[in-house]
Design a protein around this motif. Structure first.
Motif, mmCIF file in Angstrom:
data_model
loop_
_atom_site.group_PDB
_atom_site.id
_atom_site.type_symbol
_atom_site.label_atom_id
_atom_site.label_comp_id
_atom_site.label_asym_id
_atom_site.label_seq_id
_atom_site.Cartn_x
_atom_site.Cartn_y
_atom_site.Cartn_z
ATOM 1 N N VAL A 92 -4.314 -6.367 -1.335
ATOM 2 C CA VAL A 92 -3.361 -5.302 -0.713
ATOM 3 C C VAL A 92 -2.813 -6.054 0.553
ATOM 4 O O VAL A 92 -3.412 -6.914 1.386
ATOM 5 C CB VAL A 92 -4.043 -4.350 -0.072
ATOM 6 N N LEU A 107 -5.751 0.123 7.020
ATOM 7 C CA LEU A 107 -5.689 -0.036 5.577
ATOM 8 C C LEU A 107 -6.985 0.145 5.033
ATOM 9 O O LEU A 107 -6.996 0.736 3.946
ATOM 10 C CB LEU A 107 -4.642 -1.525 5.470
ATOM 11 N N LYS A 108 -7.981 -0.606 5.527
ATOM 12 C CA LYS A 108 -9.388 -0.494 5.034
ATOM 13 C C LYS A 108 -9.867 0.936 4.981
ATOM 14 O O LYS A 108 -10.488 1.324 3.823
ATOM 15 C CB LYS A 108 -10.268 -1.404 5.560
ATOM 16 N N THR A 140 -5.149 -3.794 9.815
ATOM 17 C CA THR A 140 -6.185 -4.140 8.716
ATOM 18 C C THR A 140 -7.085 -2.871 8.927
ATOM 19 O O THR A 140 -7.618 -2.410 7.651
ATOM 20 C CB THR A 140 -6.697 -5.234 8.843
ATOM 21 N N PHE A 153 -10.350 -4.472 -4.713
ATOM 22 C CA PHE A 153 -9.532 -5.736 -4.025
ATOM 23 C C PHE A 153 -10.410 -6.851 -3.445
ATOM 24 O O PHE A 153 -11.404 -6.492 -2.778
ATOM 25 C CB PHE A 153 -8.622 -5.231 -2.985
ATOM 26 N N ASP A 184 -9.418 -8.645 -1.220
ATOM 27 C CA ASP A 184 -9.141 -8.601 0.339
ATOM 28 C C ASP A 184 -7.930 -7.717 0.728
ATOM 29 O O ASP A 184 -7.184 -7.426 -0.234
ATOM 30 C CB ASP A 184 -8.899 -9.921 0.760
ATOM 31 N N ALA A 185 -7.900 -7.344 1.928
ATOM 32 C CA ALA A 185 -6.866 -6.438 2.261
ATOM 33 C C ALA A 185 -6.289 -7.275 3.554
ATOM 34 O O ALA A 185 -6.995 -7.345 4.586
ATOM 35 C CB ALA A 185 -7.480 -5.120 2.614
ATOM 36 N N PHE A 212 0.678 -1.347 -0.198
ATOM 37 C CA PHE A 212 0.101 0.075 0.106
ATOM 38 C C PHE A 212 0.949 1.221 -0.031
ATOM 39 O O PHE A 212 0.916 1.890 -0.983
ATOM 40 C CB PHE A 212 -0.831 -0.085 1.325
ATOM 41 N N SER A 234 -11.181 0.753 -2.645
ATOM 42 C CA SER A 234 -11.190 -0.496 -2.050
ATOM 43 C C SER A 234 -12.062 -1.585 -2.636
ATOM 44 O O SER A 234 -11.833 -2.718 -2.543
ATOM 45 C CB SER A 234 -12.282 -0.252 -0.714
ATOM 46 N N SER A 262 -0.226 -4.910 3.411
ATOM 47 C CA SER A 262 0.463 -3.741 4.177
ATOM 48 C C SER A 262 1.056 -3.964 5.435
ATOM 49 O O SER A 262 0.561 -4.973 6.246
ATOM 50 C CB SER A 262 -0.704 -2.589 4.340
ATOM 51 N N LEU A 315 -8.242 2.716 1.976
ATOM 52 C CA LEU A 315 -8.504 2.137 0.807
ATOM 53 C C LEU A 315 -9.838 2.897 0.463
ATOM 54 O O LEU A 315 -10.301 3.338 -0.573
ATOM 55 C CB LEU A 315 -8.634 0.649 0.665
#
Length: 212
Positions: free
Chosen positions: A105, A114-115, A111, A127, A129-130, A7, A124, A107, A118
């Protein structure tokens, strides 16, 4: 093909946000403030590891926990004004999705954060999943993150590419036996990236669409 993106420094330009938040956290916790070059070098790994490397002395558990708390609050404070996508990222992700490629993603940040990032950047939905640092047992450059995604979605290493701006991303990809693609617009120099012998090096996001 399965594309696993880092990311920070790969999809999004978070350099200024990370620098500001890190320096503010170290200052508020009465620690020696790391310079920009040092912060940029360690941006590819979780703060749980990088802050140990950047601290000028050994911290107690309480001091370290407080440093993380202050950093996360500062990052959230700065992210709205400083976090941006690199050029053509949205277009590339849209094209990959349209061609039935699977994008993930992976990173070093949590999480939840990160979300949130995104979604704020409106990517978002590209993807499947992250995965943040809290979803892996061992952090980058260990291969746990890639293996976690492979196990969750049942795909082979030969059909997978790790894309990142830091040597830690490439080292992780190599350890997991997947293809590796270095991007030159992030935290580490072309010379540093080349030394890791990635399968591909790209200077602009659109070049990813030409890689098979």
């Amino acid at each position: 093909m399965n594309y696993i993106f880092d990311f920070d420094g790969t999809l999004a330009d978070s350099e200024q946000c990370s620098i500001l938040a890190t320096q503010k956290a170290f200052e508020q916790c009465d620690l020696h403030i790391p310079d920009e070059a040092q912060i940029k070098y360690y941006m590819g790994i979780p703060i749980e590891k990088s802050f140990v490397e950047m601290a000028s002395r050994t911290l107690s558990v309480e001091e370290f926990d407080q440093l993380l708390v202050v950093f996360r609050a500062a990052y959230k404070e700065f992210e709205t004004a400083t976090l941006t996508l690199f050029p053509n990222i949205s277009h590339v992700l849209q094209q990959l999705q349209s061609n039935n490629h699977h994008c993930f993603v992976l990173s070093s940040k949590k999480t939840e954060v990160l979300k949130r990032n995104l979604e704020a950047l409106q990517i978002s939905h590209y993807f499947k999943d992250a995965f943040g640092s809290d979803r892996v047992q061992n952090y980058k450059p260990d291969s746990d993150g890639i293996f976690a995604i492979q196990q969750a979605y049942d795909f082979a290493a030969i059909d997978t590419m790790m894309i990142g701006d830091a040597i830690f991303d490439l080292q992780m990809g190599k350890a997991a036996n997947v293809k590796t693609c270095a991007v030159t617009w992030g935290s580490h120099s072309v010379e540093q990236l080349s030394a890791e012998n990635p399968d591909f090096i790209i200077d602009e996001a659109l070049q990813l669409l030409a890689i098979i």
